[in-house]
Motif scaffolding. Structure first.
Motif, PDB file in Angstrom:
ATOM      1  N   ALA A  90      40.934  34.077  33.633  1.00 46.99           N
ATOM      2  CA  ALA A  90      40.416  35.411  33.959  1.00 46.99           C
ATOM      3  C   ALA A  90      39.036  35.609  33.340  1.00 46.99           C
ATOM      4  O   ALA A  90      38.139  36.197  33.964  1.00 46.99           O
ATOM      5  CB  ALA A  90      41.389  36.484  33.478  1.00 46.99           C
ATOM      6  N   ALA A  91      38.840  35.104  32.134  1.00 47.36           N
ATOM      7  CA  ALA A  91      37.523  35.197  31.492  1.00 47.36           C
ATOM      8  C   ALA A  91      36.491  34.380  32.264  1.00 47.36           C
ATOM      9  O   ALA A  91      35.333  34.795  32.393  1.00 47.36           O
ATOM     10  CB  ALA A  91      37.609  34.724  30.048  1.00 47.36           C
ATOM     11  N   LEU A  92      36.897  33.243  32.810  1.00 45.31           N
ATOM     12  CA  LEU A  92      35.979  32.441  33.619  1.00 45.31           C
ATOM     13  C   LEU A  92      35.593  33.182  34.905  1.00 45.31           C
ATOM     14  O   LEU A  92      34.460  33.055  35.374  1.00 45.31           O
ATOM     15  CB  LEU A  92      36.591  31.088  33.973  1.00 45.31           C
ATOM     16  N   LEU A  93      36.523  33.930  35.468  1.00 49.36           N
ATOM     17  CA  LEU A  93      36.208  34.720  36.665  1.00 49.36           C
ATOM     18  C   LEU A  93      35.121  35.750  36.369  1.00 49.36           C
ATOM     19  O   LEU A  93      34.217  35.958  37.181  1.00 49.36           O
ATOM     20  CB  LEU A  93      37.468  35.399  37.210  1.00 49.36           C
ATOM     21  N   VAL A  94      35.191  36.369  35.206  1.00 45.28           N
ATOM     22  CA  VAL A  94      34.159  37.324  34.795  1.00 45.28           C
ATOM     23  C   VAL A  94      32.824  36.600  34.634  1.00 45.28           C
ATOM     24  O   VAL A  94      31.778  37.089  35.074  1.00 45.28           O
ATOM     25  CB  VAL A  94      34.565  38.038  33.484  1.00 45.28           C
ATOM     26  N   GLN A  95      32.863  35.430  34.046  1.00 47.66           N
ATOM     27  CA  GLN A  95      31.647  34.640  33.866  1.00 47.66           C
ATOM     28  C   GLN A  95      31.056  34.246  35.227  1.00 47.66           C
ATOM     29  O   GLN A  95      29.838  34.287  35.419  1.00 47.66           O
ATOM     30  CB  GLN A  95      31.962  33.396  33.031  1.00 47.66           C
ATOM     31  N   LEU A  96      31.907  33.887  36.177  1.00 47.87           N
ATOM     32  CA  LEU A  96      31.436  33.543  37.521  1.00 47.87           C
ATOM     33  C   LEU A  96      30.796  34.749  38.207  1.00 47.87           C
ATOM     34  O   LEU A  96      29.810  34.595  38.941  1.00 47.87           O
ATOM     35  CB  LEU A  96      32.575  32.991  38.374  1.00 47.87           C
ATOM     36  N   ASP A  97      31.339  35.938  37.977  1.00 46.71           N
ATOM     37  CA  ASP A  97      30.726  37.148  38.527  1.00 46.71           C
ATOM     38  C   ASP A  97      29.306  37.322  37.990  1.00 46.71           C
ATOM     39  O   ASP A  97      28.379  37.645  38.736  1.00 46.71           O
ATOM     40  CB  ASP A  97      31.549  38.393  38.186  1.00 46.71           C
ATOM     41  N   ARG A  98      29.137  37.077  36.714  1.00 46.65           N
ATOM     42  CA  ARG A  98      27.819  37.191  36.087  1.00 46.65           C
ATOM     43  C   ARG A  98      26.860  36.138  36.650  1.00 46.65           C
ATOM     44  O   ARG A  98      25.696  36.427  36.936  1.00 46.65           O
ATOM     45  CB  ARG A  98      27.950  37.035  34.571  1.00 46.65           C
ATOM     46  N   ILE A  99      27.363  34.921  36.865  1.00 47.62           N
ATOM     47  CA  ILE A  99      26.545  33.850  37.435  1.00 47.62           C
ATOM     48  C   ILE A  99      26.121  34.216  38.863  1.00 47.62           C
ATOM     49  O   ILE A  99      24.951  34.052  39.231  1.00 47.62           O
ATOM     50  CB  ILE A  99      27.317  32.515  37.408  1.00 47.62           C
ATOM     51  N   ALA A 100      27.067  34.704  39.653  1.00 43.01           N
ATOM     52  CA  ALA A 100      26.769  35.096  41.042  1.00 43.01           C
ATOM     53  C   ALA A 100      25.723  36.206  41.067  1.00 43.01           C
ATOM     54  O   ALA A 100      24.806  36.188  41.899  1.00 43.01           O
ATOM     55  CB  ALA A 100      28.039  35.524  41.767  1.00 43.01           C
ATOM     56  N   ASP A 101      25.832  37.148  40.140  1.00 39.77           N
ATOM     57  CA  ASP A 101      24.854  38.235  40.040  1.00 39.77           C
ATOM     58  C   ASP A 101      23.451  37.690  39.730  1.00 39.77           C
ATOM     59  O   ASP A 101      22.473  38.105  40.346  1.00 39.77           O
ATOM     60  CB  ASP A 101      25.262  39.176  38.900  1.00 39.77           C
ATOM     61  N   ALA A 102      23.382  36.781  38.778  1.00 37.56           N
ATOM     62  CA  ALA A 102      22.100  36.191  38.402  1.00 37.56           C
ATOM     63  C   ALA A 102      21.499  35.421  39.568  1.00 37.56           C
ATOM     64  O   ALA A 102      20.276  35.467  39.783  1.00 37.56           O
ATOM     65  CB  ALA A 102      22.277  35.272  37.185  1.00 37.56           C
ATOM     66  N   ARG A 103      22.319  34.739  40.335  1.00 37.64           N
ATOM     67  CA  ARG A 103      21.831  34.000  41.507  1.00 37.64           C
ATOM     68  C   ARG A 103      21.239  34.957  42.535  1.00 37.64           C
ATOM     69  O   ARG A 103      20.194  34.680  43.124  1.00 37.64           O
ATOM     70  CB  ARG A 103      22.944  33.171  42.115  1.00 37.64           C
TER      71      ARG A 103
ATOM     72  N   GLN B 190      28.264  26.471  43.709  1.00 33.77           N
ATOM     73  CA  GLN B 190      28.445  27.849  44.163  1.00 33.77           C
ATOM     74  C   GLN B 190      29.595  28.502  43.387  1.00 33.77           C
ATOM     75  O   GLN B 190      30.685  27.929  43.291  1.00 33.77           O
ATOM     76  CB  GLN B 190      28.760  27.886  45.662  1.00 33.77           C
ATOM     77  N   PRO B 191      29.379  29.677  42.843  1.00 36.59           N
ATOM     78  CA  PRO B 191      30.444  30.358  42.102  1.00 36.59           C
ATOM     79  C   PRO B 191      31.733  30.537  42.917  1.00 36.59           C
ATOM     80  O   PRO B 191      32.829  30.423  42.361  1.00 36.59           O
ATOM     81  CB  PRO B 191      29.825  31.706  41.744  1.00 36.59           C
ATOM     82  N   ASP B 192      31.612  30.778  44.218  1.00 39.31           N
ATOM     83  CA  ASP B 192      32.817  30.975  45.041  1.00 39.31           C
ATOM     84  C   ASP B 192      33.710  29.745  45.078  1.00 39.31           C
ATOM     85  O   ASP B 192      34.930  29.862  45.152  1.00 39.31           O
ATOM     86  CB  ASP B 192      32.450  31.384  46.464  1.00 39.31           C
ATOM     87  N   TYR B 193      33.118  28.569  45.032  1.00 44.59           N
ATOM     88  CA  TYR B 193      33.911  27.334  45.010  1.00 44.59           C
ATOM     89  C   TYR B 193      34.828  27.332  43.787  1.00 44.59           C
ATOM     90  O   TYR B 193      36.021  27.047  43.887  1.00 44.59           O
ATOM     91  CB  TYR B 193      32.983  26.114  44.992  1.00 44.59           C
ATOM     92  N   TRP B 194      34.255  27.656  42.632  1.00 44.03           N
ATOM     93  CA  TRP B 194      35.036  27.633  41.385  1.00 44.03           C
ATOM     94  C   TRP B 194      35.997  28.807  41.316  1.00 44.03           C
ATOM     95  O   TRP B 194      37.088  28.688  40.755  1.00 44.03           O
ATOM     96  CB  TRP B 194      34.092  27.566  40.185  1.00 44.03           C
ATOM     97  N   ARG B 195      35.641  29.916  41.924  1.00 43.46           N
ATOM     98  CA  ARG B 195      36.557  31.059  41.982  1.00 43.46           C
ATOM     99  C   ARG B 195      37.824  30.671  42.765  1.00 43.46           C
ATOM    100  O   ARG B 195      38.941  30.992  42.361  1.00 43.46           O
ATOM    101  CB  ARG B 195      35.853  32.257  42.626  1.00 43.46           C
ATOM    102  N   LYS B 196      37.640  29.951  43.858  1.00 48.46           N
ATOM    103  CA  LYS B 196      38.799  29.493  44.641  1.00 48.46           C
ATOM    104  C   LYS B 196      39.661  28.522  43.843  1.00 48.46           C
ATOM    105  O   LYS B 196      40.890  28.570  43.928  1.00 48.46           O
ATOM    106  CB  LYS B 196      38.335  28.852  45.951  1.00 48.46           C
ATOM    107  N   ARG B 197      39.024  27.646  43.091  1.00 46.21           N
ATOM    108  CA  ARG B 197      39.783  26.704  42.263  1.00 46.21           C
ATOM    109  C   ARG B 197      40.572  27.456  41.187  1.00 46.21           C
ATOM    110  O   ARG B 197      41.725  27.122  40.906  1.00 46.21           O
ATOM    111  CB  ARG B 197      38.841  25.689  41.602  1.00 46.21           C
ATOM    112  N   ILE B 198      39.967  28.469  40.597  1.00 45.81           N
ATOM    113  CA  ILE B 198      40.667  29.271  39.592  1.00 45.81           C
ATOM    114  C   ILE B 198      41.832  30.024  40.237  1.00 45.81           C
ATOM    115  O   ILE B 198      42.931  30.061  39.679  1.00 45.81           O
ATOM    116  CB  ILE B 198      39.698  30.237  38.884  1.00 45.81           C
ATOM    117  N   ASP B 199      41.598  30.609  41.402  1.00 48.88           N
ATOM    118  CA  ASP B 199      42.672  31.321  42.102  1.00 48.88           C
ATOM    119  C   ASP B 199      43.846  30.387  42.392  1.00 48.88           C
ATOM    120  O   ASP B 199      45.006  30.777  42.236  1.00 48.88           O
ATOM    121  CB  ASP B 199      42.166  31.945  43.399  1.00 48.88           C
TER     122      ASP B 199
END
Length: 81
Positions: A64-77, A38-47
């Motif tokens: 920060a670039a990974l956070l943008v990538q996670l946003d794109r992944i969440a959108d695709a999901r 889940q993208p949110d799991y990795w977002r929390k780890r990045i935070d």
């Protein structure tokens, strides 16, 4: 400069975000039921990494670039579900 733990954590997170990206590209999004897919799991780890005192600017920028990538992944999901 980031200490070894911060660098290891960043590279682990990066590796997993890239794997999530591959799952999206292959269309395996619906098979991702595990919390670590889940993208949110990795977002929390990045935070948490970014909240580390004296995290290097380099790691912060790449995170920060990974956070943008996670946003794109969440959108695709969302679009595939």
């Amino acid at each position: 400069m980031a200490d070894d733990h911060e660098q290891e954590e960043f590279f682990h997170i990066r590796k997993m975000v890239l794997e999530l990206d591959r799952l999206i590209e292959r269309g395996d999004v619906q098979d991702c039921k595990n919390p670590v897919t889940q993208p949110d799991y990795w977002r929390k780890r990045i935070d948490a990494l970014l909240a580390t005192p004296a995290v290097s600017e380099s790691i912060a920028a790449r995170a920060a670039a990974l956070l943008v990538q996670l946003d794109r992944i969440a959108d695709a999901r969302r679009k595939s579900g």
